[in-house]
Design an enzyme around this catalytic site. Structure first.
Site, mmCIF file in Angstrom:
data_model
loop_
_atom_site.group_PDB
_atom_site.id
_atom_site.type_symbol
_atom_site.label_atom_id
_atom_site.label_comp_id
_atom_site.label_asym_id
_atom_site.label_seq_id
_atom_site.Cartn_x
_atom_site.Cartn_y
_atom_site.Cartn_z
ATOM 1 N N GLY A 1 29.144 26.698 16.375
ATOM 2 C CA GLY A 1 28.260 26.937 17.499
ATOM 3 C C GLY A 1 27.741 28.356 17.381
ATOM 4 N N ASP B 1 20.177 26.789 16.604
ATOM 5 C CA ASP B 1 20.803 27.818 15.774
ATOM 6 C C ASP B 1 19.816 28.900 15.359
ATOM 7 O OD1 ASP B 1 23.763 26.960 14.743
ATOM 8 O OD2 ASP B 1 22.566 25.227 15.286
#
Length: 355
Positions: A56, A246
């Site tokens: 993450g 991301d």
């Protein structure tokens, strides 16, 4: 909500030669086992990122900040020039572990900046400044998640069905998460949602992590295979799609876990709003479009063997295993950040966030 803290800062009660450590939940063991790892070697920190023990984009950034501090402590008896060189080498090493998530390089560069900006101080004092900085980065992420959650919740209504892909909850960040943040915040306030969580092959983050977090938080969640997204949309069960990110390019193209672009295409076809949620630290204005985002290629064995008792394809069969894909900005209804919700044209709205 049962809060899940992914990364904690754990200084040893008694300082040893190698100093402090970083403690993480090993996400590769979820959902069947909740195991913690205590890390204080550069190789182990690199491995934790590369093998998705911590994953993450925001969580990777928090972890990297703590890791650089932990490792810098081990060099604090060196003269400044040698200390700065060691920190730089470790920074570059950790930065090579996952090239797509911009938070990793953003945090590492910020931490190295502390070393450069305090060159006149004794090295132990610089190390203490690094400690202050990594704690500050973590707190900023907690505040960021709350703000993203508030903005994202403004897009939802009580009773909505939401489809999500991969994992962008507390395990991927610091507290509420990004894409899951509005759902968890709304649930705390008594709202009811029904979430369809894509399993997210080949590493099953949606199955192992997202459904785990939502179930533990008391959210009505249904796990579906990735190729079932179309039918639940067609059935009218999805009012919005919320996904993480991301890296966001200057034109609004963004990289997220492989399969995200397919969800966006389906949402466009069925007329369902599609949002990506992430901090401004994932926005890379120096990256013009998604074509300029480097996509990480992972071990083909993740497709053929991981999570299987025996291989599901012949050994000689070739595999293509990109970790991410890029969703075109024309498919994105809005980009939710801690500074507000950006709408098209993204070349203008994203840039305004930094003015």
């Amino acid at each position: 909500m049962n809060e899940i803290r992914t990364v904690t800062h754990a200084e040893n009660v008694k300082l040893s030669e190698d100093g402090a450590s970083v403690v993480i939940i090993d996400q590769t063991q979820l959902p069947n086992r909740v195991e913690y790892l205590t890390l204080n070697r550069a190789e182990d920190c690199f491995d934790a990122i590369a093998t998705l023990k911590v994953r993450g984009a925001p969580a990777i950034g928090i972890f990297a900040g703590y890791a650089l501090y932990v490792l810098a402590r081990q060099f604090q008896n060196l003269p400044y020039e040698e200390f700065a060189q060691k920190v730089h080498e470790v920074k570059e090493y950790l930065n090579s572990s996952r090239p797509t998530a911009v938070n990793l390089s953003w945090v590492l560069n910020r931490m190295e900046g502390v070393v450069r900006d305090n060159a006149e101080l004794p090295v132990p004092e610089i190390v203490e400044r690094l400690h202050e900085e990594c704690v500050k980065i973590h707190q900023e992420d907690i505040n960021m998640c709350r703000k993203i959650s508030e903005y994202g919740l403004s897009l939802l209504h009580d009773g909505d069905g939401i489809l999500t892909h991969c994992n962008a909850g507390p395990l991927a960040t610091s507290r509420y998460g990004t894409a899951l943040g509005p759902i968890l915040l709304g649930t705390e306030r008594g709202m009811k949602f029904h979430v369809f969580a894509d399993e997210t092959r080949p590493l099953l983050q949606g199955a192992r992590l997202t459904s785990f977090e939502l179930q533990k938080a008391g959210v009505d969640v249904t796990l579906i295979c990735d190729n079932m997204a179309s039918i639940v949309m067609k059935n009218g069960w999805v009012n919005a799609c919320f996904v993480g990110c991301d890296r966001i390019a200057a034109n609004g193209d963004f990289a997220n876990k492989i399969g995200t672009s397919g969800v966006a295409i389906l949402a466009k076809y069925y007329g369902i709003p599609f949002y990506t949620l992430g901090p401004t630290s994932t926005i890379d204005l120096n990256c013009p479009t998604g074509e300029d985002i480097k996509i990480e290629l992972r071990d083909p064995e993740e497709i053929k063997e991981k999570f299987y008792r025996e291989p599901m394809a012949l050994k000689e069969v070739k595999c293509y295993n990109p970790a991410f894909d890029v969703t075109d900005h024309t498919l994105v209804t809005g980009i939710v950040t801690e500074k507000g919700i950006c709408r098209p044209p993204y070349t203008e709205s994203l840039r305004k966030l930094f003015e």
